[in-house]
Scaffold this motif. Structure first.
Motif, PDB file in Angstrom:
ATOM      1  N   VAL A   1       0.846  -1.202   0.000  1.00 59.63           N
ATOM      2  CA  VAL A   1       0.000   0.000   0.000  1.00 59.63           C
ATOM      3  C   VAL A   1       0.877   1.247   0.000  1.00 59.63           C
ATOM      4  O   VAL A   1       0.607   2.204  -0.726  1.00 59.63           O
ATOM      5  CB  VAL A   1      -0.969  -0.009   1.208  1.00 59.63           C
ATOM      6  N   ILE A   2       1.943   1.241   0.779  1.00 62.46           N
ATOM      7  CA  ILE A   2       2.871   2.381   0.809  1.00 62.46           C
ATOM      8  C   ILE A   2       3.475   2.598  -0.576  1.00 62.46           C
ATOM      9  O   ILE A   2       3.573   3.735  -1.053  1.00 62.46           O
ATOM     10  CB  ILE A   2       3.980   2.172   1.871  1.00 62.46           C
TER      11      ILE A   2
ATOM     12  N   GLU B   1       3.477   5.831  -5.666  1.00 61.07           N
ATOM     13  CA  GLU B   1       3.282   5.902  -7.114  1.00 61.07           C
ATOM     14  C   GLU B   1       2.223   6.940  -7.477  1.00 61.07           C
ATOM     15  O   GLU B   1       2.337   7.626  -8.488  1.00 61.07           O
ATOM     16  CB  GLU B   1       2.852   4.540  -7.669  1.00 61.07           C
ATOM     17  N   LEU B   2       1.185   7.047  -6.648  1.00 61.63           N
ATOM     18  CA  LEU B   2       0.068   7.950  -6.937  1.00 61.63           C
ATOM     19  C   LEU B   2       0.373   9.401  -6.579  1.00 61.63           C
ATOM     20  O   LEU B   2      -0.255  10.311  -7.111  1.00 61.63           O
ATOM     21  CB  LEU B   2      -1.186   7.504  -6.174  1.00 61.63           C
TER      22      LEU B   2
ATOM     23  N   GLU C   1     -10.999   6.689  -9.735  1.00 61.93           N
ATOM     24  CA  GLU C   1     -11.325   5.261  -9.863  1.00 61.93           C
ATOM     25  C   GLU C   1     -10.074   4.411 -10.055  1.00 61.93           C
ATOM     26  O   GLU C   1      -9.938   3.343  -9.467  1.00 61.93           O
ATOM     27  CB  GLU C   1     -12.300   5.044 -11.016  1.00 61.93           C
ATOM     28  N   LYS C   2      -9.139   4.895 -10.888  1.00 65.52           N
ATOM     29  CA  LYS C   2      -7.893   4.153 -11.113  1.00 65.52           C
ATOM     30  C   LYS C   2      -7.073   4.056  -9.826  1.00 65.52           C
ATOM     31  O   LYS C   2      -6.505   3.014  -9.511  1.00 65.52           O
ATOM     32  CB  LYS C   2      -7.062   4.812 -12.211  1.00 65.52           C
ATOM     33  N   ALA C   3      -7.004   5.179  -9.075  1.00 64.84           N
ATOM     34  CA  ALA C   3      -6.246   5.199  -7.824  1.00 64.84           C
ATOM     35  C   ALA C   3      -6.874   4.245  -6.813  1.00 64.84           C
ATOM     36  O   ALA C   3      -6.169   3.471  -6.152  1.00 64.84           O
ATOM     37  CB  ALA C   3      -6.195   6.617  -7.262  1.00 64.84           C
ATOM     38  N   ALA C   4      -8.200   4.280  -6.700  1.00 66.35           N
ATOM     39  CA  ALA C   4      -8.890   3.393  -5.760  1.00 66.35           C
ATOM     40  C   ALA C   4      -8.660   1.931  -6.144  1.00 66.35           C
ATOM     41  O   ALA C   4      -8.422   1.083  -5.268  1.00 66.35           O
ATOM     42  CB  ALA C   4     -10.379   3.718  -5.732  1.00 66.35           C
TER      43      ALA C   4
ATOM     44  N   LEU D   1      -5.092   0.936  -5.133  1.00 64.18           N
ATOM     45  CA  LEU D   1      -4.963   0.773  -3.686  1.00 64.18           C
ATOM     46  C   LEU D   1      -5.677  -0.503  -3.229  1.00 64.18           C
ATOM     47  O   LEU D   1      -5.140  -1.242  -2.391  1.00 64.18           O
ATOM     48  CB  LEU D   1      -5.526   1.999  -2.961  1.00 64.18           C
ATOM     49  N   LYS D   2      -6.852  -0.776  -3.773  1.00 62.73           N
ATOM     50  CA  LYS D   2      -7.574  -2.000  -3.401  1.00 62.73           C
ATOM     51  C   LYS D   2      -6.795  -3.233  -3.850  1.00 62.73           C
ATOM     52  O   LYS D   2      -6.763  -4.239  -3.147  1.00 62.73           O
ATOM     53  CB  LYS D   2      -8.971  -2.006  -4.010  1.00 62.73           C
TER      54      LYS D   2
END
Length: 128
Positions: free
Chosen positions: A76-77, A82-83, A112-115, A118-119
């Protein structure tokens, strides 16, 4: 000969986003600083006076909120780094301090792409 602020801005104006991003990275390395306070830049078409009423009807800016790191905290880090333009420590602090916004005021597609990213790393995320 030192450049004035206006001359520097004129130079930056002529750069592509990739060139500007590379410059920021080089600046951070050279002076050992982090531009963590800077939010990702989203260039939007002219929203003027009367468009404010339309903006209330259709939401075009979203926040991606990290609500939990899950079991794969390191992954996640990495995705947070990256984001965003955050350094390792800043990204770790963000993940440790959940719930925290990862991206703010971005378009729907970016949110949406970021979520999704992360998911995919095992985090729990909200898009508001």
């Amino acid at each position: 000969m030192a450049l004035t602020q206006d001359e520097l801005l004129a130079e930056f104006e002529g750069m592509t986003l990739i060139q500007l991003s590379e410059f920021v990275k080089a600046f951070e390395e050279k002076f050992d600083v982090t531009a963590a306070a800077a939010a990702p830049v989203v260039v939007a078409g002219g929203a003027a006076g009367g468009a404010a009423a339309e903006a209330e009807e259709e939401k075009d800016e979203f926040d991606v909120i990290l609500t939990g790191a899950g079991e794969k905290k390191i992954q996640v880090i990495k995705v947070v780094r990256e984001l965003t333009s955050l350094g390792l420590k800043e990204a770790k602090d963000l993940v440790d301090g959940t719930p925290k916004p990862v991206l703010e005021k971005v378009n729907k597609e970016t949110a949406e792409k970021a979520a999704e990213s992360l998911k995919g790393a095992g985090a729990s995320v909200e898009v508001k």
